[in-house]
Structure formats: C-alpha cells, structure tokens
Design a protein around this motif. Structure first.
Motif, mmCIF file in Angstrom:
data_model
loop_
_atom_site.group_PDB
_atom_site.id
_atom_site.type_symbol
_atom_site.label_atom_id
_atom_site.label_comp_id
_atom_site.label_asym_id
_atom_site.label_seq_id
_atom_site.Cartn_x
_atom_site.Cartn_y
_atom_site.Cartn_z
ATOM 1 N N ARG A 88 0.836 -1.211 0.000
ATOM 2 C CA ARG A 88 0.000 0.000 0.000
ATOM 3 C C ARG A 88 0.866 1.255 0.000
ATOM 4 O O ARG A 88 0.537 2.250 -0.650
ATOM 5 C CB ARG A 88 -0.912 -0.003 1.223
ATOM 6 N N PHE A 89 1.975 1.231 0.741
ATOM 7 C CA PHE A 89 2.886 2.372 0.809
ATOM 8 C C PHE A 89 4.280 1.926 0.393
ATOM 9 O O PHE A 89 4.710 0.819 0.721
ATOM 10 C CB PHE A 89 2.943 2.940 2.228
ATOM 11 N N PRO A 90 5.022 2.792 -0.329
ATOM 12 C CA PRO A 90 6.392 2.458 -0.703
ATOM 13 C C PRO A 90 7.271 2.258 0.537
ATOM 14 O O PRO A 90 6.954 2.763 1.623
ATOM 15 C CB PRO A 90 6.846 3.690 -1.506
ATOM 16 N N GLU A 91 8.369 1.555 0.355
ATOM 17 C CA GLU A 91 9.237 1.234 1.485
ATOM 18 C C GLU A 91 9.826 2.481 2.130
ATOM 19 O O GLU A 91 10.005 2.532 3.353
ATOM 20 C CB GLU A 91 10.354 0.290 1.032
ATOM 21 N N ASP A 92 10.159 3.512 1.324
ATOM 22 C CA ASP A 92 10.747 4.711 1.926
ATOM 23 C C ASP A 92 9.729 5.455 2.781
ATOM 24 O O ASP A 92 10.080 6.049 3.808
ATOM 25 C CB ASP A 92 11.334 5.638 0.850
#
Length: 206
Positions: A88-92
């Motif tokens: 759902r959200f990028p790793e950064d």
C-alpha cells in the motif's frame, strides 16, 4: 511484593544510585592513595551516607491527564503504523513513518515532562491523530502509478509531496523531543548541584 521485586526496585531507586555514586567516589580516593588502609570502611560509609540522606522515592498513586493521554496516543500510533506497509505504501514512506513513530514513542514515554508542557502534548496528539494520518490517507487513496508520476518539471509527484510533509513533521517533532531531553538534562544538573551542596566537591560535577 516478592523479595526479588523489592531488590530490583531498590537497585533502581534514587537512594541506591546516590549511595553507589558516593561509594565510587570513595574508590577513587583509594586509587589516589587518600583513603588509607581503611578504604573499605570509607567506601561503605559513603554508600551508607548517600543511601540514608537521600529522600526516598516518592510514591505516586494518582495518574495525570498527560499519562492517560500518552497511553491512548501510543495505542493509536501503533494502530496507525501497522497500516503503513508495502504494497500500500512504498518502502521509503514506511521507513520514514517508522522514524517518526520512534520519535513519538520516545516523547510519549516521558509523560511527566508533557504534563508541564501542554503545548507539546497538543502537537504530539495532533501529529498522531490528525497530521500524520491525514497525509497518509490522502496518499493511499491515489492510484499507485499516479502517485509516483511527476506532473510537470516544477511540480512534485504525490510521493514526493508526501515525503516532504513527513520531513516537516519529523523536524517539528524532533524539536519537541529536543525540548523534552533538555528538561531531563536540567533535572540531572539540578540533582548534581544538590549533591555538591550536600556533600561538597566530588567527581559528580556535570
């Protein structure tokens, strides 16, 4: 309370800490050759003086509003962080939220400091319940490909905008954490002045 619990409680008490500090000072005198052959008595005596003259740890049975609020905020923060993960959200983004959560948890662990700083508690509360979730929710509702695409040479992508907002939150919360730490440091210095006034010059100078 079991015997082992009493022992652990005493080891972490102010009396034991002050007594141990003075005993270490006595050992220092021994190593400098100033305590003579009776240095064990000097060390034990200094420990006893410190332990007996230091006021006992105060018992607090009342729970402040800040403590109650800090517990609720920690629960809300844990729930929020659990939702911020790939895909759902990028790793950064997840990593940055983790950094923010670490700052927030550290500040919330110092509820007593927040009791005397209601403005700080308000900002922390807003960060957990409004600022951070609002930014993350707005991003999460965008299609992934759209969020990562820059619309113009001077226009940020949604991903870049979110990272910028998280950076602003980190700077603001770090400033609050710094203020809380300075309060803890001042309390330590005040204790140092008290010990120097009570026992004279020692190796406890800060």
């Amino acid at each position: 309370m079991a015997t082992s619990e009493r022992i652990l409680a005493y080891l972490g008490s102010t009396r034991n800490i002050v007594g141990s500090a003075l005993a270490l000072g006595g050992l220092g005198l021994h190593f400098l050759g100033l305590a003579g052959s009776f240095w064990p008595v000097v060390v034990a005596g200094l420990y006893g003086v410190g332990a007996l003259l230091t006021p006992p740890t105060r018992v607090r049975l009342t729970i402040s509003h800040a403590e109650v609020e800090a517990r609720a905020l920690r629960d809300d923060l844990d729930t929020l962080v659990a939702e911020v993960s790939p895909p759902r959200f990028p790793e950064d983004v997840a990593a940055k939220v983790g950094d923010l959560a670490a700052i927030l948890r550290d500040v919330l662990a110092r509820a007593e400091a927040l009791t005397s700083a209601p403005d700080h508690l308000h900002v922390v509360s807003q960060a957990v319940r409004d600022y951070l979730p609002t930014s993350l929710e707005a991003y999460a509702n965008l299609p992934r490909s759209y969020a990562l695409t820059r619309r113009g040479p001077r226009e940020r992508s949604a991903h870049e905008e979110l990272m910028a907002q998280l950076g602003l939150l980190e700077a603001g919360l770090s400033a609050i954490a710094e203020a809380v730490y300075q309060g803890d440091e001042q309390a330590l210095r005040d204790q140092g002045r008290f010990l120097r006034d009570r026992f004279g010059g020692s190796s406890l100078d800060l």
